[in-house]
Design an enzyme around this catalytic site. Structure first.
Site, PDB file in Angstrom:
ATOM      1  N   LEU A 198      96.842   3.401  13.280  1.00 58.59           N
ATOM      2  CA  LEU A 198      96.294   4.368  14.240  1.00 58.59           C
ATOM      3  C   LEU A 198      95.232   5.233  13.598  1.00 58.59           C
ATOM      4  O   LEU A 198      95.475   5.871  12.572  1.00 58.59           O
ATOM      5  CB  LEU A 198      97.383   5.257  14.815  1.00 58.59           C
ATOM      6  N   TRP A 199      94.033   5.258  14.211  1.00 51.87           N
ATOM      7  CA  TRP A 199      92.997   6.222  13.903  1.00 51.87           C
ATOM      8  C   TRP A 199      93.403   7.510  14.625  1.00 51.87           C
ATOM      9  O   TRP A 199      93.146   7.676  15.822  1.00 51.87           O
ATOM     10  CB  TRP A 199      91.663   5.735  14.417  1.00 51.87           C
ATOM     11  N   VAL A 236      98.621   5.239   9.116  1.00 53.16           N
ATOM     12  CA  VAL A 236      97.829   6.253   9.815  1.00 53.16           C
ATOM     13  C   VAL A 236      96.497   6.434   9.094  1.00 53.16           C
ATOM     14  O   VAL A 236      96.468   6.644   7.878  1.00 53.16           O
ATOM     15  CB  VAL A 236      98.566   7.603   9.885  1.00 53.16           C
ATOM     16  N   LYS A 237      95.419   6.319   9.855  1.00 49.09           N
ATOM     17  CA  LYS A 237      94.087   6.612   9.324  1.00 49.09           C
ATOM     18  C   LYS A 237      93.704   8.019   9.767  1.00 49.09           C
ATOM     19  O   LYS A 237      93.733   8.336  10.963  1.00 49.09           O
ATOM     20  CB  LYS A 237      93.056   5.616   9.828  1.00 49.09           C
ATOM     21  N   GLN A 238      93.331   8.851   8.817  1.00 54.46           N
ATOM     22  CA  GLN A 238      93.025  10.245   9.135  1.00 54.46           C
ATOM     23  C   GLN A 238      91.817  10.724   8.334  1.00 54.46           C
ATOM     24  O   GLN A 238      91.622  10.316   7.183  1.00 54.46           O
ATOM     25  CB  GLN A 238      94.229  11.127   8.814  1.00 54.46           C
TER      26      GLN A 238
END
Length: 350
Positions: A198-199, A236-238
């Protein structure tokens, strides 16, 4: 190997010697060669999800480390193909995107349905594919900011992808619809044995206050991460946290004084550690984005981001524009420099 200290310059001592006291490393589930066995296997995911996650960890220069270096190139939709590929037109051809990921020693390549499917029979067995399912597009006028699905999970599965990705704009008026759409897509992906990424981006004009952009505040991005893992994102992409206090500055939502007095400091490693903590204390890995290309300083900036991510307890970097908006040889060098940080035994968890 990359000269990490030289690239960090005056920040070298601050970034390499700092020790976190707000959230100590002993409380985290840290990336390691046995992460799937020791940590992720406690999740409810099917064995095929575990296998595909291990496939990501076993590929590229970082194979066997528990860290990830992913090349993402979905900007042809998100930012327009012209704006994205004019600096280096060879990347209008998706095959060169995949070649860059392979030559750069990446764990995976992330791109669009059309881009990856156009070369899937040649490359899906050579490097793990991550298909980005939804995108914003800026051809509509006036410009709006929303996420639309351009692909189905089944299309990604059929081309041999091991993972799917999606973006949610947390804080936007459309976020609740996006949460529902992505949750359903991630459930279907897990049914088929695919990894979900998830972006987890924040987006609302109100998140800019008094000249400060709180889209990258530790507290707001941390909460976005917490929602991301709630809907079963496996990774998780953050964006890397650059400030803090978004809740208080904008005066909305709920927070707690200890978030700022005890759980974080102004040090960049502490800010990113709070992001990691919101991923179930690292039970779900967090990778930071590499950010836009700004020219000659990209190499140093990429190494700095990698050092902060690794020392904070993050799982790696997903860096695109810094790599593909320049000649392939130079792009490979930037990807390798990022990976050198995670391969370096001298860069330890703070």
């Amino acid at each position: 190997m990359t000269d990490i200290m030289q690239l960090l310059g005056q920040e070298a001592e601050s970034l390499l010697d700092y020790q976190c006291k707000a959230i100590p490393k002993e409380q985290l589930h840290l990336p390691n060669p046995h992460f799937v066995d020791q940590t992720f296997s406690s999740h409810n995911r099917k064995p095929t999800v575990l296998r595909n996650l291990q496939t990501l960890f076993n590929h590229g220069r970082l194979a066997g480390t528990g860290y990830l270096s992913i090349l993402p190139v979905d900007q042809g939709i998100e930012h327009s193909a012209g704006a994205s590929f004019a600096p280096n037109p060879i990347y209008f051809d998706p095959e060169n995107i995949v070649k860059l990921a392979i030559e750069g020693g990446c764990n995976a390549v992330a791109s669009t349905l059309g881009g990856l499917s156009s070369v899937s029979r040649r490359y899906a067995h050579k490097i793990p594919f991550l298909v980005k399912l939804n995108h914003n597009e800026i051809l509509s006028y006036p410009t709006t900011y929303d996420q639309t699905f351009y692909a189905t999970v089944e299309q990604a599965f059929d081309m041999g992808a091991v993972a799917v990705g999606a973006t949610i704009y947390f804080g936007s008026p459309e976020s609740r619809r996006q949460i529902t759409e992505v949750m359903e897509a991630f459930k279907r992906a897990h049914d088929l044995g695919m990894v979900t990424v998830l972006w987890a981006y924040t987006r609302n004009n109100a998140f800019k206050k008094d000249g400060v952009d709180y889209h990258v505040s530790a507290d707001l991005t941390g909460q976005a991460n917490h929602i991301a893992v709630t809907i079963e994102a496996d990774i998780v992409k953050q964006k890397m946290a650059e400030n803090n206090g978004g809740y208080n500055a904008i005066n909305f939502g709920k927070t707690h004084p200890k978030v700022y007095s005890e759980l974080t400091t102004d040090h960049p490693i502490d800010l990113v550690r709070y992001q990691v903590a919101n991923c179930y204390m690292g039970r779900v890995g967090m990778i930071n984005s590499g950010g836009e290309s700004k020219g000659s300083g990209d190499l140093a900036q990429a190494v700095r981001t990698a050092v902060i991510n690794k020392r904070a307890g993050g799982m790696g970097l997903i860096s695109g524009r810094k790599a593909f908006q320049r000649p392939m040889k130079d792009g490979v060098a930037i990807l390798n420099a990022i990976q050198d940080v995670y391969l370096s035994k001298s860069v330890t968890i703070a």
